[in-house]
Design a protein around this motif. Structure first.
Motif, PDB file in Angstrom:
ATOM      1  N   LEU A  51       0.886  -1.154   0.000  1.00 10.83           N
ATOM      2  CA  LEU A  51       0.000   0.000   0.000  1.00 10.83           C
ATOM      3  C   LEU A  51       0.925   1.205   0.000  1.00 10.83           C
ATOM      4  N   LEU A  52       0.956   1.920  -1.141  1.00 12.47           N
ATOM      5  CA  LEU A  52       2.011   2.911  -1.335  1.00 12.47           C
ATOM      6  C   LEU A  52       1.466   4.316  -1.533  1.00 12.47           C
ATOM      7  N   ASP A  53       2.051   5.237  -0.805  1.00  9.87           N
ATOM      8  CA  ASP A  53       1.819   6.638  -1.085  1.00  9.87           C
ATOM      9  C   ASP A  53       2.671   6.956  -2.310  1.00  9.87           C
ATOM     10  N   LEU A  54       2.112   7.667  -3.284  1.00 12.34           N
ATOM     11  CA  LEU A  54       2.910   7.935  -4.486  1.00 12.34           C
ATOM     12  C   LEU A  54       3.922   9.046  -4.267  1.00 12.34           C
ATOM     13  N   PRO A 113       6.353 -10.701  -7.880  1.00  9.44           N
ATOM     14  CA  PRO A 113       5.609 -10.587  -9.138  1.00  9.44           C
ATOM     15  C   PRO A 113       4.107 -10.821  -8.976  1.00  9.44           C
ATOM     16  N   LEU A 114       3.726 -11.641  -8.008  1.00  5.51           N
ATOM     17  CA  LEU A 114       2.293 -11.894  -7.818  1.00  5.51           C
ATOM     18  C   LEU A 114       1.674 -10.931  -6.813  1.00  5.51           C
ATOM     19  N   GLY A 115       2.513 -10.059  -6.242  1.00  8.54           N
ATOM     20  CA  GLY A 115       2.040  -9.150  -5.204  1.00  8.54           C
ATOM     21  C   GLY A 115       1.068  -8.109  -5.754  1.00  8.54           C
ATOM     22  N   ILE A 116       0.203  -7.648  -4.869  1.00  7.13           N
ATOM     23  CA  ILE A 116      -0.788  -6.645  -5.268  1.00  7.13           C
ATOM     24  C   ILE A 116      -0.330  -5.287  -4.758  1.00  7.13           C
ATOM     25  N   GLY A 139       2.649  -1.740 -12.964  1.00  4.11           N
ATOM     26  CA  GLY A 139       2.184  -2.966 -12.303  1.00  4.11           C
ATOM     27  C   GLY A 139       1.256  -2.728 -11.126  1.00  4.11           C
ATOM     28  N   GLY A 140       0.847  -1.501 -10.925  1.00  5.68           N
ATOM     29  CA  GLY A 140      -0.091  -1.223  -9.839  1.00  5.68           C
ATOM     30  C   GLY A 140      -1.436  -1.878 -10.132  1.00  5.68           C
ATOM     31  N   ALA A 141      -2.108  -2.318  -9.079  1.00  4.50           N
ATOM     32  CA  ALA A 141      -3.366  -3.018  -9.279  1.00  4.50           C
ATOM     33  C   ALA A 141      -4.546  -2.059  -9.189  1.00  4.50           C
TER      34      ALA A 141
END
Ligand SMILES: Nc1ncnc2c1ncn2[C@@H]1O[C@H](COP(=O)(O)OP(=O)(O)OP(=O)(O)O)[C@@H](O)[C@H]1O
Ligand SMILES: [Mg+2]
Length: 447
Positions: free
Chosen positions: A51-54, A73-76, A96-98
């Motif tokens: 969970l990332l702050d941009l 690679p399979l991470g969300i 690659g962000g979901a």
């Protein structure tokens, strides 16, 4: 299984509240405050979710996102930003962000988003496997300790010339084990010849195994080598050895004792340098007790016995095998199937697999062939009529009579299949009269 989540947020209050909420939801949360720290942590540990702050100090969110996806690679990855411009959203999705959340957002929105992803996401198989993860031995795939011990035994017996008996229910991999023994042995450059004793009528089996001379019987226009001769210096795999008739048993015993035999109708003694591997679905002890298998032959066959446990007794193998079969069947179809969702995994794990690995393989093949999705879900594992295939708890809702009938039916079907539908042979194996068999078939609507 607890999901591991990395939270990268420089704003302290948001960081603490999100950590609390996510921990309560069941995540194992690692919270960090800046980009440089996030890059370091991502390198050291693996995560299921980020969970990332941009917009971050020291390294921007996009860089962290790329590092996260490279390591998992399979991470969300879900982005959060107060600067909800189209450009940063597009860049994050490309990297690659979901998904993307605009600050401020209610925590519930985040939790619902996450739950949705996890219902869709394939489960990482290695995580579920017992210590040491998935292993391969010859063509055998396994993760269980039970199969680990079987493979050790295979490796040991392969080095010797001892006669091996492989015992196990249908579909447990007896043939694969026989092949593994041969291909790991000194005899590997010579043939491995297989004979299914159940498939060949008894009257032909003797000629099939030992060959015949010209004129040995009507129709024997020329001499013919038997499988024993063809297997010279290699191995002979006798499948369903419990079904051998008495005459062949006697001849087989002699080959095992004296390493020699004669072709049918021949006087010449032929030497056979053959390693015998046999397999049976039956308990040979019972066949001996019932007088169907000679005791002296039994001891010769089972110098070393390898017992293959049924799949339901080594559930650690179910998901690695499922994954292996998905790969095997999706490739030729050119389908991108990433795995199984958690409910599908549960369903496969709960089922009792009477047909063992073969049944699992068939279930996966069917699911892969029919699905239009890129993740197999529980719906891919139920029959058209909505019946409990494979495995739901519904069997426990059956009355005892129905449960017994179900088992009886499966067993009768199996026996009939194995004898090519011959009723009298089936009745003999089942130890009932033909009339009783007929009545049962009617009752179970197998007529
Ligand atoms: N451990 C395993 N890893 C990969 N594939 C397996 C494994 N065990 C079995 N299989 C596959 O399952 C199927 C059935 O295996 P196999 O024919 O060896 O079983 P069997 O015990 O000889 O069954 P039967 O008694 O019905 O003849 C095959 O397609 C085989 O490749
Ligand atoms: Mg077999």
């Amino acid at each position: 299984m607890q999901q591991r989540l990395i939270l990268v947020e420089d704003e302290p209050i948001l960081r603490v509240t999100l950590t609390n909420d996510l921990t309560e939801e069941g995540y194992e949360v690692t919270a960090v405050a800046d980009g440089a720290e996030a890059l370091r942590v991502v390198e050291e540990q693996t995560f299921d979710v980020a969970l990332l702050d941009l917009k971050l100090p020291k390294a921007d969110g996009l860089t962290v996102l790329r590092a996260f996806k490279a390591a998992n690679p399979l991470g969300i990855a879900i982005m959060m930003t107060a600067y909800g411009t189209i450009q940063s959203a597009v860049a994050a999705m490309k990297a690659g962000g979901a998904d993307y959340l605009l600050k401020p957002f209610p925590t519930d929105e985040l939790l619902i988003l996450l739950r949705g992803f996890f219902a869709q996401r394939p489960v990482k198989i290695e995580k579920n496997a017992a210590h040491g993860g998935v292993r391969k031995f010859g063509d055998l795939i396994y993760a269980s300790e039970k199969m680990g011990r079987v493979c050790e035994l295979i490796a040991t017996v392969a080095r010797s010339d001892a006669t091996v008996l492989i015992q196990g229910e249908t579909g447990t991999g007896k043939e694969l084990v026989a092949r593994a023994i041969h291909s790991q042995s000194e005899r590997r450059d010579f043939p491995l010849i297989s004979v299914s004793c159940a498939a060949i009528p008894e009257s032909l089996l003797e000629a099939e195994l030992f060959g015949h001379e010209k004129g040995a019987f009507t129709g024997a226009i020329r001499e013919r080598k038997g499988r024993f001769e063809l297997a010279h210096r290699g191995s002979l795999f006798l499948d369903e050895v419990g079904d051998l008739g008495q005459a062949v048993q006697a001849k087989l015993l002699r080959v095992l004792q004296e390493k020699e035999f004669e072709r049918i109708g021949g006087a010449r003694t032929i030497k056979a340098d053959v390693r015998l591997i046999s397999a049976t679905r039956k308990r040979l002890e019972d066949e001996v007790l019932a007088g169907r298998v000679r005791e002296d032959l039994f001891y010769r066959l089972k110098v070393i016995t390898i017992i293959l446990p049924p799949l339901r007794n080594r559930t650690e193998d179910i998901l690695p095998l499922a994954e292996h079969f998905i790969e095997k069947y999706r490739r030729p179809l050119g389908k991108e199937i990433r795995g199984l969702n958690p409910e599908a995994c549960q369903r496969l794990l709960a089922y009792h697999w009477p047909g063992n690995v073969r049944e699992l393989e068939a279930a996966i093949q069917q699911a892969v062939t029919l699905t239009g999705k890129d993740v197999l879900t529980q719906e891919d594992f139920s029959s058209e009529d909505g019946e409990s295939f494979p495995g739901s708890q519904s069997e426990h809702a059956l009355s005892l009579i129905d449960a017994v009938r179900g088992t009886e039916r499966r067993y009768l079907e199996e026996v009939l299949r194995n004898v090519g539908g011959q009723r009298s042979r089936a009745a003999e194996i089942l130890g009932i009269s033909r009339k009783t068999l007929w009545k049962k078939l009617k009752l179970l609507s197998l007529e």
